[in-house]
Design a protein around this motif. Structure first.
Motif, PDB file in Angstrom:
ATOM      1  N   ARG A 106      41.237  40.273  42.627  1.00 47.34           N
ATOM      2  CA  ARG A 106      41.985  39.955  41.246  1.00 47.34           C
ATOM      3  C   ARG A 106      41.012  38.953  40.501  1.00 47.34           C
ATOM      4  O   ARG A 106      40.953  38.885  39.503  1.00 47.34           O
ATOM      5  CB  ARG A 106      43.058  39.306  41.750  1.00 47.34           C
ATOM      6  CG  ARG A 106      44.390  40.366  42.110  1.00 47.34           C
ATOM      7  CD  ARG A 106      45.621  39.804  41.936  1.00 47.34           C
ATOM      8  NE  ARG A 106      45.897  38.685  43.089  1.00 47.34           N
ATOM      9  CZ  ARG A 106      46.096  38.918  44.510  1.00 47.34           C
ATOM     10  NH1 ARG A 106      45.998  40.297  44.961  1.00 47.34           N
ATOM     11  NH2 ARG A 106      46.295  37.799  45.311  1.00 47.34           N
ATOM     12  N   GLN A 107      40.502  37.930  41.251  1.00 50.20           N
ATOM     13  CA  GLN A 107      39.747  36.791  40.912  1.00 50.20           C
ATOM     14  C   GLN A 107      38.395  37.489  39.989  1.00 50.20           C
ATOM     15  O   GLN A 107      38.028  37.262  38.811  1.00 50.20           O
ATOM     16  CB  GLN A 107      39.168  35.980  41.622  1.00 50.20           C
ATOM     17  CG  GLN A 107      38.488  34.638  41.114  1.00 50.20           C
ATOM     18  CD  GLN A 107      38.092  33.645  42.033  1.00 50.20           C
ATOM     19  OE1 GLN A 107      38.211  33.852  43.356  1.00 50.20           O
ATOM     20  NE2 GLN A 107      37.830  32.588  41.679  1.00 50.20           N
ATOM     21  N   ALA A 108      37.863  38.586  40.874  1.00 50.17           N
ATOM     22  CA  ALA A 108      36.633  39.121  40.178  1.00 50.17           C
ATOM     23  C   ALA A 108      37.170  40.042  39.018  1.00 50.17           C
ATOM     24  O   ALA A 108      36.343  39.911  38.037  1.00 50.17           O
ATOM     25  CB  ALA A 108      35.956  40.008  41.421  1.00 50.17           C
ATOM     26  N   ASP A 109      38.097  40.545  39.133  1.00 53.97           N
ATOM     27  CA  ASP A 109      38.566  41.502  37.888  1.00 53.97           C
ATOM     28  C   ASP A 109      38.918  40.670  36.637  1.00 53.97           C
ATOM     29  O   ASP A 109      38.629  40.837  35.729  1.00 53.97           O
ATOM     30  CB  ASP A 109      39.727  42.304  38.518  1.00 53.97           C
ATOM     31  CG  ASP A 109      39.444  43.563  39.180  1.00 53.97           C
ATOM     32  OD1 ASP A 109      38.252  43.659  39.436  1.00 53.97           O
ATOM     33  OD2 ASP A 109      40.350  44.129  40.049  1.00 53.97           O
ATOM     34  N   HIS A 110      39.537  39.624  36.769  1.00 53.01           N
ATOM     35  CA  HIS A 110      39.824  38.414  35.903  1.00 53.01           C
ATOM     36  C   HIS A 110      38.501  38.016  35.158  1.00 53.01           C
ATOM     37  O   HIS A 110      38.662  37.730  34.042  1.00 53.01           O
ATOM     38  CB  HIS A 110      40.664  37.468  36.421  1.00 53.01           C
ATOM     39  CG  HIS A 110      41.029  36.277  35.512  1.00 53.01           C
ATOM     40  ND1 HIS A 110      41.889  36.516  34.492  1.00 53.01           N
ATOM     41  CD2 HIS A 110      40.519  35.377  35.187  1.00 53.01           C
ATOM     42  CE1 HIS A 110      41.938  35.657  33.479  1.00 53.01           C
ATOM     43  NE2 HIS A 110      41.388  34.624  34.120  1.00 53.01           N
ATOM     44  N   ALA A 111      37.697  37.663  35.819  1.00 54.42           N
ATOM     45  CA  ALA A 111      36.353  37.102  35.672  1.00 54.42           C
ATOM     46  C   ALA A 111      35.642  38.084  34.574  1.00 54.42           C
ATOM     47  O   ALA A 111      35.040  37.664  33.779  1.00 54.42           O
ATOM     48  CB  ALA A 111      35.346  36.835  36.683  1.00 54.42           C
ATOM     49  N   ARG A 112      35.794  39.621  34.672  1.00 58.38           N
ATOM     50  CA  ARG A 112      35.188  40.505  33.831  1.00 58.38           C
ATOM     51  C   ARG A 112      35.509  40.278  32.304  1.00 58.38           C
ATOM     52  O   ARG A 112      34.735  40.291  31.431  1.00 58.38           O
ATOM     53  CB  ARG A 112      35.731  41.891  33.884  1.00 58.38           C
ATOM     54  CG  ARG A 112      35.074  42.519  35.061  1.00 58.38           C
ATOM     55  CD  ARG A 112      35.298  44.095  35.417  1.00 58.38           C
ATOM     56  NE  ARG A 112      34.868  44.672  36.412  1.00 58.38           N
ATOM     57  CZ  ARG A 112      34.862  44.355  37.686  1.00 58.38           C
ATOM     58  NH1 ARG A 112      35.807  43.381  37.979  1.00 58.38           N
ATOM     59  NH2 ARG A 112      34.209  44.779  38.685  1.00 58.38           N
ATOM     60  N   THR A 113      36.927  39.746  32.064  1.00 55.20           N
ATOM     61  CA  THR A 113      37.113  39.509  30.683  1.00 55.20           C
ATOM     62  C   THR A 113      37.095  37.847  30.340  1.00 55.20           C
ATOM     63  O   THR A 113      36.808  37.467  29.127  1.00 55.20           O
ATOM     64  CB  THR A 113      38.668  39.713  30.322  1.00 55.20           C
ATOM     65  OG1 THR A 113      39.669  39.006  31.618  1.00 55.20           O
ATOM     66  CG2 THR A 113      38.877  41.442  30.655  1.00 55.20           C
ATOM     67  N   ALA A 114      37.566  36.989  31.371  1.00 52.39           N
ATOM     68  CA  ALA A 114      37.434  35.592  31.067  1.00 52.39           C
ATOM     69  C   ALA A 114      36.051  34.959  31.034  1.00 52.39           C
ATOM     70  O   ALA A 114      35.790  34.239  30.314  1.00 52.39           O
ATOM     71  CB  ALA A 114      38.468  34.805  31.851  1.00 52.39           C
ATOM     72  N   ILE A 115      35.317  35.299  32.175  1.00 57.65           N
ATOM     73  CA  ILE A 115      33.983  34.781  32.469  1.00 57.65           C
ATOM     74  C   ILE A 115      33.194  35.696  32.831  1.00 57.65           C
ATOM     75  O   ILE A 115      32.535  35.852  33.798  1.00 57.65           O
ATOM     76  CB  ILE A 115      34.135  33.580  33.448  1.00 57.65           C
ATOM     77  CG1 ILE A 115      35.345  32.796  33.314  1.00 57.65           C
ATOM     78  CG2 ILE A 115      32.942  32.829  33.475  1.00 57.65           C
ATOM     79  CD1 ILE A 115      35.733  31.942  34.712  1.00 57.65           C
TER      80      ILE A 115
ATOM     81  N   ASP B  78      32.140  39.765  42.177  1.00 56.89           N
ATOM     82  CA  ASP B  78      32.269  41.020  42.471  1.00 56.89           C
ATOM     83  C   ASP B  78      31.754  41.199  44.054  1.00 56.89           C
ATOM     84  O   ASP B  78      32.202  41.881  44.927  1.00 56.89           O
ATOM     85  CB  ASP B  78      31.506  42.278  41.774  1.00 56.89           C
ATOM     86  CG  ASP B  78      32.471  42.526  40.576  1.00 56.89           C
ATOM     87  OD1 ASP B  78      33.696  42.635  40.769  1.00 56.89           O
ATOM     88  OD2 ASP B  78      32.007  43.142  39.660  1.00 56.89           O
ATOM     89  N   ARG B  79      30.542  40.853  44.165  1.00 58.08           N
ATOM     90  CA  ARG B  79      29.776  40.732  45.511  1.00 58.08           C
ATOM     91  C   ARG B  79      30.884  40.035  46.481  1.00 58.08           C
ATOM     92  O   ARG B  79      30.724  40.526  47.756  1.00 58.08           O
ATOM     93  CB  ARG B  79      28.443  39.997  45.466  1.00 58.08           C
ATOM     94  CG  ARG B  79      27.287  40.955  44.833  1.00 58.08           C
ATOM     95  CD  ARG B  79      25.986  40.380  45.305  1.00 58.08           C
ATOM     96  NE  ARG B  79      25.773  38.951  44.773  1.00 58.08           N
ATOM     97  CZ  ARG B  79      25.226  38.703  43.784  1.00 58.08           C
ATOM     98  NH1 ARG B  79      24.634  39.759  42.809  1.00 58.08           N
ATOM     99  NH2 ARG B  79      25.132  37.479  43.278  1.00 58.08           N
ATOM    100  N   LEU B  80      31.210  38.876  46.226  1.00 54.28           N
ATOM    101  CA  LEU B  80      32.247  38.296  47.119  1.00 54.28           C
ATOM    102  C   LEU B  80      33.414  39.075  47.315  1.00 54.28           C
ATOM    103  O   LEU B  80      34.126  39.171  48.640  1.00 54.28           O
ATOM    104  CB  LEU B  80      32.691  36.695  46.663  1.00 54.28           C
ATOM    105  CG  LEU B  80      31.591  35.801  46.460  1.00 54.28           C
ATOM    106  CD1 LEU B  80      32.132  34.538  45.686  1.00 54.28           C
ATOM    107  CD2 LEU B  80      31.129  35.314  47.961  1.00 54.28           C
ATOM    108  N   ALA B  81      34.047  39.664  46.417  1.00 51.89           N
ATOM    109  CA  ALA B  81      35.200  40.525  46.573  1.00 51.89           C
ATOM    110  C   ALA B  81      34.719  41.748  47.416  1.00 51.89           C
ATOM    111  O   ALA B  81      35.522  42.047  48.406  1.00 51.89           O
ATOM    112  CB  ALA B  81      35.936  40.951  45.351  1.00 51.89           C
ATOM    113  N   ALA B  82      33.573  42.437  47.249  1.00 55.43           N
ATOM    114  CA  ALA B  82      33.198  43.314  48.073  1.00 55.43           C
ATOM    115  C   ALA B  82      33.045  43.083  49.331  1.00 55.43           C
ATOM    116  O   ALA B  82      33.406  43.835  50.447  1.00 55.43           O
ATOM    117  CB  ALA B  82      31.884  43.991  47.541  1.00 55.43           C
ATOM    118  N   ALA B  83      32.608  42.059  49.801  1.00 54.58           N
ATOM    119  CA  ALA B  83      32.240  41.411  51.171  1.00 54.58           C
ATOM    120  C   ALA B  83      33.389  41.193  51.950  1.00 54.58           C
ATOM    121  O   ALA B  83      33.710  41.540  53.035  1.00 54.58           O
ATOM    122  CB  ALA B  83      31.416  40.153  51.421  1.00 54.58           C
ATOM    123  N   ALA B  84      34.413  40.604  51.199  1.00 53.17           N
ATOM    124  CA  ALA B  84      35.759  40.398  51.725  1.00 53.17           C
ATOM    125  C   ALA B  84      36.529  41.590  51.952  1.00 53.17           C
ATOM    126  O   ALA B  84      37.363  41.923  53.046  1.00 53.17           O
ATOM    127  CB  ALA B  84      36.546  39.468  50.708  1.00 53.17           C
TER     128      ALA B  84
END
Length: 175
Positions: free
Chosen positions: A108-117, A125-131
């Motif tokens: 969710r944080q990575a998806d939110h970052a696409r638009t916000a930051i 995205d890399r952190l989310a994929a690893a998690a």
């Protein structure tokens, strides 16, 4: 200070933290179909289809080494073996669930970052994929442990009734 008749100050814990039995394990065990999809998605080795039978074989071999001359010690030994297997499996199921929650939050944080930051998007995205991959590995481990515990539980139940279970899964009562 007034008393709280409704119980708002009571902290409740999930059932799997209080009860360590087969019913609890089955209620929190990850879905095998989800695990199959995870193993394909992350190119992980799926658990063997004979995990329950492997647990049964392991339990029969261990029970054969226990002293049946002392029924109380025998029952205590097989119950301890069963309790340990179920507790381990419940712990792994809980870890897998918590890892999945963390992975979903990271996604969710990575998806939110696409638009916000957008500049932070690639790293998140890399952190989310690893998690997500870690959650998948823990889920597969949890299912394997759960199936092993189910096999052990079945043999322990048979042994508690005085049944002997052959390797071909036939049951003969020796009472």
């Amino acid at each position: 200070m007034e008393s709280d008749p409704i119980g708002h100050n009571v902290v409740r814990f999930p059932i799997e933290r209080r009860r360590l039995d087969l019913a609890t394990l089955l209620s929190i065990e990850p879905d095998v179909l989800v695990a199959d999809a995870l193993s394909e998605r992350y190119d992980l080795e799926f658990l063997p289809f004979d995990s329950i039978e492997s647990g049964e074989i392991e339990a029969r071999a261990r029970i054969a080494t226990f002293d049946r001359a002392n029924p109380i010690a025998f029952e205590r030994s097989i119950r301890r073996m069963n309790d340990q297997a179920i507790a381990l499996a419940i712990g792994l199921c809980r870890q897998a669930r918590e890892a999945d929650i963390r992975a979903a939050a990271a996604r969710r944080q990575a998806d939110h970052a696409r638009t916000a930051i957008p500049a932070a998007c690639e790293g998140l995205d890399r952190l989310a994929a690893a998690a997500e991959r870690m959650a998948a590995m823990l889920t597969l481990s949890a299912i394997a442990a759960s199936h092993r515990a189910r096999g052990i539980d079945a043999v322990v139940c048979w042994a508690m009734r005085g049944d002997q279970v052959a390797t071909n899964r036939t049951v003969a009562h020796f009472g």
